[in-house]
Write an enzyme that holds these catalytic residues in place. Sequence first.
Site, short mmCIF file in Angstrom:
data_model
loop_
_atom_site.label_atom_id
_atom_site.label_comp_id
_atom_site.label_asym_id
_atom_site.label_seq_id
_atom_site.Cartn_x
_atom_site.Cartn_y
_atom_site.Cartn_z
N SER A 1 1.75 17.24 10.33
CA SER A 1 2.72 16.55 11.18
C SER A 1 2.76 17.15 12.58
O SER A 1 2.42 18.31 12.79
CB SER A 1 4.11 16.64 10.56
N1 SAH Z 1 4.06 18.49 5.30
C1 SAH Z 1 2.65 18.30 5.57
C2 SAH Z 1 2.38 16.87 5.97
C3 SAH Z 1 1.24 16.35 5.19
S1 SAH Z 1 1.00 14.60 5.21
C4 SAH Z 1 2.15 19.29 6.61
O1 SAH Z 1 2.96 20.01 7.20
O2 SAH Z 1 0.94 19.39 6.80
C5 SAH Z 1 1.84 14.11 3.73
C6 SAH Z 1 1.30 14.62 2.42
O3 SAH Z 1 2.06 13.99 1.40
C7 SAH Z 1 -0.16 14.30 2.14
O4 SAH Z 1 -0.87 15.48 1.92
C8 SAH Z 1 -0.10 13.43 0.87
O5 SAH Z 1 -1.16 13.67 -0.03
C9 SAH Z 1 1.22 13.86 0.27
N2 SAH Z 1 1.84 12.90 -0.67
C10 SAH Z 1 1.90 11.54 -0.59
N3 SAH Z 1 2.54 11.03 -1.64
C11 SAH Z 1 2.91 12.09 -2.43
C12 SAH Z 1 3.59 12.22 -3.69
N4 SAH Z 1 4.05 11.16 -4.36
N5 SAH Z 1 3.78 13.47 -4.17
C13 SAH Z 1 3.34 14.57 -3.53
N6 SAH Z 1 2.68 14.51 -2.35
C14 SAH Z 1 2.46 13.29 -1.80
#
Ligand code: SAH
Length: 221
Positions: free
Chosen positions: A71
């Site tokens: 993000s």
């Molecule tokens: N907080 C992260 C943002 C990553 S993008 C950072 O700081 O880098 C969002 C993430 O959510 C992705 O890696 C995706 O695989 C995950 N995601 C999507 N749906 C999900 C679910 N149902 N359970 C767990 N993770 C999920």
Amino acid sequence: MQTGRAHKGVGMTSDNTRQRLVRRLREKGIHDERVLSAIAATPRHLFVDEALSSRAYEDTALPIGRGQTISQPYVVALMTQAVLAGDAPLGKVLEVGTGSGYQAAVLARVAGQVFTTERIGELLRSARQRFHLLGLHNVLTRHADGLNGWPTQAPFDGIVVTAGGFVPRSLVDQLAMGGTLIAPEAIDGQQRLIRTRRLESGLERQDLGEVVFVPLLEGLD
Ligand code: SAH
């Protein structure tokens, strides 16, 4: 003296660039000093591929593989500030969507314990290595579908959802009384960052503005 690459990476001369990022976040309205200190203390360049590390302190989202993104720092700071809500320290926080681990690492500096779930095993493995390298022992990880929350650790003082669309009822149910949930929700064809607080009188919702997140998906990968 240890001269390993990983070791040098932690102390890299990115201190100045990180301070510049903190100044930019302050200008954009992030005012909670706990959040600004956490951003200043977290080496974002270790959360992206080496080829992208020169861009790590720009205020933009960056690709982390598997179609996912780390993000934008402003959004990480905004979500962290919003989940901190009051002056009281945060005990337990749940994050859905570990991704690179950056948001969890920032949360680890403002909360007692961080429980973070990720559905893509490959991303979670890299994130775990980063928590270990940075000595963030208060981050617990789980390769799981975060739509179910983390029932055995509930209730949580804060819940941060970092993938967008909708908020499963099970997450709201795992909020402690007085707790805060921050999540991107699809509203009128846009994603809006919504803060939900669980109060004695019921749920209180506040719209924190438009955001863009990758979708929240079901099941494991
Ligand atoms: N907080 C992260 C943002 C990553 S993008 C950072 O700081 O880098 C969002 C993430 O959510 C992705 O890696 C995706 O695989 C995950 N995601 C999507 N749906 C999900 C679910 N149902 N359970 C767990 N993770 C999920």
